[in-house]
Design a protein around this motif. Structure first.
Motif, PDB file in Angstrom:
ATOM      1  N   VAL A  72      12.324 -20.787  -3.030  1.00  9.84           N
ATOM      2  CA  VAL A  72      12.906 -22.043  -3.519  1.00  9.84           C
ATOM      3  C   VAL A  72      13.914 -21.782  -4.642  1.00  9.84           C
ATOM      4  CG1 VAL A  72      12.431 -24.307  -4.524  1.00  9.84           C
ATOM      5  CG2 VAL A  72      10.829 -23.320  -2.867  1.00  9.84           C
ATOM      6  N   LEU A  73      13.528 -20.955  -5.618  1.00  5.62           N
ATOM      7  CA  LEU A  73      14.363 -20.741  -6.796  1.00  5.62           C
ATOM      8  C   LEU A  73      15.222 -19.489  -6.696  1.00  5.62           C
ATOM      9  CD1 LEU A  73      11.707 -21.747  -9.482  1.00  5.62           C
ATOM     10  CD2 LEU A  73      13.469 -23.174  -8.438  1.00  5.62           C
ATOM     11  N   GLY A  74      14.971 -18.646  -5.702  1.00  3.22           N
ATOM     12  CA  GLY A  74      15.852 -17.515  -5.431  1.00  3.22           C
ATOM     13  C   GLY A  74      15.823 -16.400  -6.443  1.00  3.22           C
ATOM     14  N   ALA A  75      14.675 -16.149  -7.082  1.00  5.54           N
ATOM     15  CA  ALA A  75      14.570 -15.051  -8.034  1.00  5.54           C
ATOM     16  C   ALA A  75      14.922 -13.732  -7.340  1.00  5.54           C
ATOM     17  CB  ALA A  75      13.163 -14.979  -8.613  1.00  5.54           C
ATOM     18  N   SER A  76      15.666 -12.884  -8.023  1.00  4.87           N
ATOM     19  CA  SER A  76      16.149 -11.648  -7.396  1.00  4.87           C
ATOM     20  C   SER A  76      15.017 -10.678  -7.103  1.00  4.87           C
ATOM     21  CB  SER A  76      17.184 -10.969  -8.299  1.00  4.87           C
ATOM     22  OG  SER A  76      16.599 -10.614  -9.555  1.00  4.87           O
ATOM     23  N   CYS A  77      13.981 -10.696  -7.933  1.00  6.77           N
ATOM     24  CA  CYS A  77      12.860  -9.771  -7.740  1.00  6.77           C
ATOM     25  C   CYS A  77      11.563 -10.477  -8.125  1.00  6.77           C
ATOM     26  CB  CYS A  77      13.044  -8.517  -8.580  1.00  6.77           C
ATOM     27  SG  CYS A  77      11.700  -7.312  -8.405  1.00  6.77           S
ATOM     28  N   VAL A  78      10.598 -10.454  -7.224  1.00  2.25           N
ATOM     29  CA  VAL A  78       9.287 -11.054  -7.483  1.00  2.25           C
ATOM     30  C   VAL A  78       8.224  -9.977  -7.266  1.00  2.25           C
ATOM     31  CG1 VAL A  78       7.600 -12.796  -6.803  1.00  2.25           C
ATOM     32  CG2 VAL A  78      10.048 -13.363  -6.811  1.00  2.25           C
ATOM     33  N   ILE A  79       7.368  -9.806  -8.272  1.00  5.24           N
ATOM     34  CA  ILE A  79       6.299  -8.805  -8.239  1.00  5.24           C
ATOM     35  C   ILE A  79       4.965  -9.530  -8.203  1.00  5.24           C
ATOM     36  CG2 ILE A  79       5.255  -6.838  -9.417  1.00  5.24           C
ATOM     37  CD1 ILE A  79       7.968  -6.599 -10.973  1.00  5.24           C
ATOM     38  N   GLY A  80       4.134  -9.192  -7.240  1.00  5.50           N
ATOM     39  CA  GLY A  80       2.777  -9.726  -7.182  1.00  5.50           C
ATOM     40  C   GLY A  80       1.800  -8.714  -7.739  1.00  5.50           C
ATOM     41  N   CYS A  81       0.913  -9.155  -8.625  1.00  5.12           N
ATOM     42  CA  CYS A  81      -0.038  -8.241  -9.263  1.00  5.12           C
ATOM     43  C   CYS A  81      -1.448  -8.813  -9.145  1.00  5.12           C
ATOM     44  CB  CYS A  81       0.323  -8.026 -10.725  1.00  5.12           C
ATOM     45  SG  CYS A  81      -0.735  -6.836 -11.588  1.00  5.12           S
ATOM     46  N   ASP A  82      -2.366  -8.016  -8.612  1.00  7.23           N
ATOM     47  CA  ASP A  82      -3.748  -8.470  -8.438  1.00  7.23           C
ATOM     48  C   ASP A  82      -4.638  -7.246  -8.307  1.00  7.23           C
ATOM     49  OD1 ASP A  82      -6.223  -9.726  -7.125  1.00  7.23           O
ATOM     50  OD2 ASP A  82      -4.936 -11.482  -7.335  1.00  7.23           O
ATOM     51  N   VAL A  83      -5.926  -7.414  -8.617  1.00  7.72           N
ATOM     52  CA  VAL A  83      -6.873  -6.304  -8.504  1.00  7.72           C
ATOM     53  C   VAL A  83      -7.365  -6.144  -7.069  1.00  7.72           C
ATOM     54  CG1 VAL A  83      -7.650  -6.529 -10.884  1.00  7.72           C
ATOM     55  CG2 VAL A  83      -8.837  -7.800  -9.083  1.00  7.72           C
ATOM     56  N   ARG A  84      -7.133  -7.142  -6.216  1.00 12.51           N
ATOM     57  CA  ARG A  84      -7.661  -7.124  -4.852  1.00 12.51           C
ATOM     58  C   ARG A  84      -6.581  -6.698  -3.867  1.00 12.51           C
ATOM     59  NH1 ARG A  84      -9.333 -13.318  -5.479  1.00 12.51           N
ATOM     60  NH2 ARG A  84      -7.175 -13.213  -6.210  1.00 12.51           N
ATOM     61  N   GLU A  85      -6.883  -5.673  -3.078  1.00 12.96           N
ATOM     62  CA  GLU A  85      -5.922  -5.174  -2.099  1.00 12.96           C
ATOM     63  C   GLU A  85      -5.581  -6.240  -1.061  1.00 12.96           C
ATOM     64  OE1 GLU A  85      -4.125  -2.510  -1.968  1.00 12.96           O
ATOM     65  OE2 GLU A  85      -4.961  -1.645  -3.810  1.00 12.96           O
ATOM     66  N   GLU A  86      -6.579  -7.013  -0.655  1.00 12.71           N
ATOM     67  CA  GLU A  86      -6.337  -8.065   0.330  1.00 12.71           C
ATOM     68  C   GLU A  86      -5.347  -9.088  -0.203  1.00 12.71           C
ATOM     69  OE1 GLU A  86      -8.782 -11.643   2.618  1.00 12.71           O
ATOM     70  OE2 GLU A  86      -9.887  -9.983   1.710  1.00 12.71           O
ATOM     71  N   SER A  87      -5.475  -9.439  -1.474  1.00 19.18           N
ATOM     72  CA  SER A  87      -4.556 -10.404  -2.081  1.00 19.18           C
ATOM     73  C   SER A  87      -3.146  -9.828  -2.179  1.00 19.18           C
ATOM     74  CB  SER A  87      -5.057 -10.807  -3.467  1.00 19.18           C
ATOM     75  OG  SER A  87      -6.288 -11.498  -3.381  1.00 19.18           O
ATOM     76  N   LEU A  88      -3.032  -8.529  -2.430  1.00 19.97           N
ATOM     77  CA  LEU A  88      -1.716  -7.899  -2.507  1.00 19.97           C
ATOM     78  C   LEU A  88      -1.029  -7.902  -1.140  1.00 19.97           C
ATOM     79  CD1 LEU A  88      -2.397  -4.894  -4.904  1.00 19.97           C
ATOM     80  CD2 LEU A  88      -1.380  -7.111  -5.448  1.00 19.97           C
ATOM     81  N   LYS A  89      -1.792  -7.720  -0.089  1.00 26.79           N
ATOM     82  CA  LYS A  89      -1.217  -7.790   1.259  1.00 26.79           C
ATOM     83  C   LYS A  89      -0.678  -9.192   1.533  1.00 26.79           C
ATOM     84  CE  LYS A  89      -4.200  -4.215   3.266  1.00 26.79           C
ATOM     85  NZ  LYS A  89      -5.294  -3.932   4.240  1.00 26.79           N
ATOM     86  N   ARG A  90      -1.440 -10.200   1.148  1.00 28.03           N
ATOM     87  CA  ARG A  90      -1.003 -11.581   1.346  1.00 28.03           C
ATOM     88  C   ARG A  90       0.216 -11.890   0.493  1.00 28.03           C
ATOM     89  NH1 ARG A  90      -5.061 -14.547  -0.859  1.00 28.03           N
ATOM     90  NH2 ARG A  90      -4.192 -16.488  -0.037  1.00 28.03           N
ATOM     91  N   ALA A  91       0.268 -11.325  -0.717  1.00 31.48           N
ATOM     92  CA  ALA A  91       1.422 -11.539  -1.589  1.00 31.48           C
ATOM     93  C   ALA A  91       2.688 -10.957  -0.968  1.00 31.48           C
ATOM     94  CB  ALA A  91       1.158 -10.918  -2.958  1.00 31.48           C
TER      95      ALA A  91
END
Length: 431
Positions: free
Chosen positions: A282-301
């Motif tokens: 929506v906002l077009g950020a040039s770089c988005v980083i997803g950070c989480d302790v769960r590998e499954e959540s990182l895959k979804r991110a």
């Protein structure tokens, strides 16, 4: 504490409602949800003569409602054709209470919605937490603050006050329920999420919400959905009212994310996944980083559009290797550890925005914040105009919330699974 209204009987029949005072529930504390301490009750409610007296709980016999005509325990032989199932908050109970109630009739400025989906989130667990993290209430109400459905009845003044609202219209509800009075400064300046005089409380948080088959809602709080249930499902529509609206309000209005920004989303659960889609799609950020302790959540991110995903332990090495320094870190966890992580990686003159509420408070070293010239912000829910924009984005496919649907009758099991940490995303209850 918010003013309460019980949508159990017609307003004209409501008399006194003496209810025993419950223990203080701090507005500033947040604690974990506990297993139900009382047996689950399953009751049917019907109209009864005005002299009837109804016990609200087998564990709290001193509480009673005085209503005319009132609600009482139903006889198996009595008709329940105008009744509905609802899951409700009761003072002193640590889980929702299943009840059968009359289908509500609308006040003059209200519509009745047949609920097609009601979202479940961690705030609902906090409401049921006996140590108190959201507020304090002395009266029962139907839970569920994310709702979508179809209008089935109009109050007598709705056609005049809200001519755009029609029967059979597919709609969602703005849970904050602002007053929208001209004299209200937040409502008259586009900050209606901060309205101090919500009419009877927030839906599902002090006022009857959407874990039910029907709900009566003020016309002011109705948002027509700009497409069909086939294109935006009721479950997705319900989640848009909070799980999408909350990060949208934070990222667009409060932070003002720009295309040149590097944004880190700290916590990639249901709300975090939506935040990634908003920042990128929506906002077009040039770089988005997803950070989480769960590998499954990182895959979804990653599937949701994150350019990079990483665990907190690997953050320093990863950022150095990629030559990245986040302009914005959105903390969707809200603990001391998550805030410390945000503080350690945000760039000088950057911004940390807190959305999570997993801890009652966080502390930070003033010298470190000052010498990095940082901005620390927080935000609450979202506004009516923003929710309209959220549905436009969803209709265009810019935001595709992930949601699992479960029958309304499985409400208690869903709450148990949330408590046990078995729910990885978002769930909507379907009557």
């Amino acid at each position: 504490m918010f003013a309460q209204r019980l949508c159990l009987v017609p307003r004209s029949s409501l008399s006194t409602l003496p209810v025993a005072q419950t223990s203080k529930r701090s507005l500033s504390r947040l604690a974990t949800y506990h297993e139900p301490a009382f047996p689950v009750r399953n009751r049917s409610i019907v109209y009864a003569p005005s002299h009837s007296r109804v016990p609200l709980s087998s564990t709290n016999q001193h509480r009673s409602l005085h209503v005319s005509p009132l609600l009482c325990e139903a006889s198996p032989n009595m008709s329940t054709s105008n009744t509905m199932t609802a899951f409700r908050y009761y003072p002193g109970e640590t889980t929702a209470v299943r009840e059968t109630l009359p289908v509500p009739a609308p006040r003059p400025d209200e519509v009745v919605i047949k609920i097609l989906a009601g979202g479940v989130c961690h705030s609902d667990l906090s409401i049921l937490d006996p140590s108190g993290s959201i507020g304090e209430w002395t009266q029962p109400f139907t839970l569920g603050h994310e709702g979508a459905g179809v209008i089935t009845a109009l109050g007598s003044d709705v056609s005049k006050l809200f001519p755009n609202l029609k029967k059979d219209m597919y709609v969602a509800v703005l849970g904050t329920n602002p007053c929208f009075k001209p004299a209200c400064t937040p409502c008259s300046t586009g900050k209606d999420n901060l309205c101090p005089d919500s009419e009877g409380g927030w839906y599902g948080i002090g006022r009857d919400g959407f874990w039910a088959e029907y709900s009566a809602v003020r016309g002011d709080s109705i948002i027509p959905i700009p497409t069909t249930p086939e294109k935006i499902s009721p479950a997705v529509a319900a989640l848009c009212t909070d799980a999408v609206l909350t990060p949208y309000h934070a990222l667009k209005t409060c932070i003002g994310v720009k295309p040149s920004d590097t944004v880190m989303i700290l916590g990639c659960g249901g709300l975090g996944i939506n935040a990634i889609q908003i920042a990128k799609g929506v906002l077009g950020a040039s770089c988005v980083i997803g950070c989480d302790v769960r590998e499954e959540s990182l895959k979804r991110a990653k599937q949701a559009g994150a350019d990079y995903v990483v665990t907190p332990d690997d953050l320093p090495t990863f950022l150095a290797a990629q030559h990245l320094s986040p302009d914005v870190v959105v903390d969707i966890v809200g603990t001391q550890h998550s805030f410390d992580t945000a503080l350690s990686v945000v760039k000088p003159a950057g911004l940390i925005h807190i959305l999570g509420l997993m801890a009652p408070s966080v502390q930070f070293p003033l010298m470190r914040v000052v010498t990095k010239d940082l901005t620390v912000k927080a935000s609450f829910w979202g506004c009516k105009q923003e929710l309209i924009e959220v549905f436009d984005a969803a209709a265009k496919g810019q935001v595709k919330p992930e949601v699992e649907t479960r029958p309304l009758e499985e409400c208690l099991q869903v709450l148990k699974e949330f408590h046990e940490g078995k729910v990885k995303g978002r769930i909507a209850l379907v009557p």
